[in-house]
Design an enzyme around this catalytic site. Structure first.
Site, short mmCIF file in Angstrom:
data_model
loop_
_atom_site.label_atom_id
_atom_site.label_comp_id
_atom_site.label_asym_id
_atom_site.label_seq_id
_atom_site.Cartn_x
_atom_site.Cartn_y
_atom_site.Cartn_z
N ASP A 79 -5.78 15.75 43.13
CA ASP A 79 -6.75 16.85 43.11
C ASP A 79 -6.10 18.19 43.42
OD1 ASP A 79 -6.30 15.74 45.66
OD2 ASP A 79 -8.18 16.50 46.46
N GLU A 137 -7.98 13.93 47.79
CA GLU A 137 -7.28 13.99 49.08
C GLU A 137 -7.73 15.18 49.90
OE1 GLU A 137 -4.69 15.02 52.21
OE2 GLU A 137 -4.82 16.24 50.40
#
Length: 394
Positions: A79, A137
């Site tokens: 991400d 994350e």
């Protein structure tokens, strides 16, 4: 080692192409649809059979060795961050307001690179490598690691150990940091609403209960926890990051909302934090005639390196970079990392990959100009591959 470097060189142009695409197409936590599809297709092109939608947009794939043995996991997060990029790179983000300013594009590219190498070497080792491409994350409230674990990422086959890494701008290319025990901190979040009573701030302030004044005392008083309730030898941080309140310059505010973070490395200290923080809030607000609401949201646990896994990574670093390339940090970082959830379940090791080109300005992680040096990627790939092979050979 020379054989590994030769295979890495063979796939280096492809790894650079993957990193270029990933950097151009950043997606926020929990919305990594294009990234996930791209990774899965690259794995299929290698002849692997990826499993998609693991814990959201997570992707996994197995590389089966020549014979039975242990299973080692290699993890990368995918991400990006919601901020504007200012690197000036040719691969600058094409998605407005999104940027890979934490380096997760490089983590993903390095794991794809490690997959090329291990797939080519699969007839030379026993056991299984599980590739773990993880979403979300950056979202402590909706951790991708936690969701992938709940979705069975550590089973079928049972994963015996996991290795992970993070690009680290305070170390130059050619240096890697790793330590045994706590590597990174628990990262929790809390929300406070201070409630008072409005009145005219000029003509009749005595008729109100000033939520802004109460909140000011709360902010100051919370620091007494770190200063007087926690041992100086046990690192803890309490920070208020946002404060919102008031409607007009001459009106006593009836409500203030605060958000903050609490970081520590000791689980026993961590367990005391919600109660200590609320006791301070309660004492200050009620003592000044107000009331409050409080919510404490546990986030990432401390990331703890298993001693045996640490030794495997340390030995790989020394083999690849020599003793001069190994940094054993004196202190843990109080940054949070959801790799911690893997380290709660199985033996793990997480290392910091030096990525700073010393001829260029130094920018920290989460800065719009943060751009890891490309030369760091082959080093990270080699340490990941070497660590996996050392573990499977034990």
């Amino acid at each position: 080692m020379s054989e590994l470097r030769g295979i890495i060189d063979k796939y280096w142009e492809q790894v650079k192409e993957h990193r270029f695409w990933l950097h151009q197409h950043p997606e926020p936590s929990g919305q990594e649809k294009e990234t996930s599809a791209y990774v899965a297709q690259v794995l299929r092109d290698m002849g692997l059979e990826p499993t998609e939608h693991v814990g959201g947009y997570g992707v996994t794939a197995l590389i089966q060795g020549a014979g039975p043995g242990k299973c080692v996991g290699l993890r990368a997060d995918m991400d990006a961050l919601q901020l504007t990029e200012s690197t000036g790179l040719a691969c600058t983000s094409l998605n407005p307001g999104m940027a890979h300013s934490c380096g997760h594009d490089t983590h993903t590219a390095m794991l794809l690179g490690a997959a090329y190498v291990l797939n080519e070497l699969k007839d030379t080792f026993n056991g299984t490598v599980k590739l773990i491409f993880q979403p979300s994350e950056e979202n402590a409230a909706d951790s991708g690691a936690k969701k992938m674990i709940a979705d069975g990422v550590l089973q079928n086959p049972t994963v015996d150990a996991v290795f992970g890494q993070h690009v680290w701008p305070t170390f130059p290319v050619g240096k890697i940091g790793v330590r045994s025990g706590p590597m990174m901190a628990a990262s929790d979040r809390f929300f406070i609403t201070v409630k008072g009573k409005s009145s005219h701030g000029g003509s009749s302030p005595e008729e109100g209960i000033d939520a802004i004044m109460i909140a000011s005392y709360v902010v100051a008083a919370l620091q007494s926890i770190v200063a007087r309730n926690v041992s100086p030898l046990k690192s803890t941080v309490i920070s208020i990051g946002t404060i919102r309140g008031g409607t007009r310059y001459n009106v006593v505010a009836d409500e203030v909302v605060l958000e903050g973070t609490c970081r520590n490395l000791d689980l026993n200290v961590r367990d005391t934090m919600p109660g200590r923080i609320e006791n301070i809030i309660k004492g200050v607000t009620e003592g000044m005639g107000g009331s409050y609401e409080f919510r404490y949201v546990p986030g990432y646990s401390p990331t703890v390196n298993d001693p045996e896994m640490y030794e495997i990574v340390r030995d790989s670093i020394v083999d690849i970079l020599g003793e001069d390339g190994l940094i054993i940090p004196e202190y843990s970082s109080l940054g949070g990392e959801d790799f911690s959830f893997y380290s709660k379940e199985v033996p793990c090791a997480f290392f910091w990959l030096g990525c700073h080109d010393e001829s260029k300005p130094l920018y920290p992680i989460h800065h719009g100009s943060f751009a890891p040096a490309e030369e760091a990627l082959p080093v990270g790939m080699e340490v990941m591959v070497s660590s996996a092979l050392k573990f499977l050979a034990k």
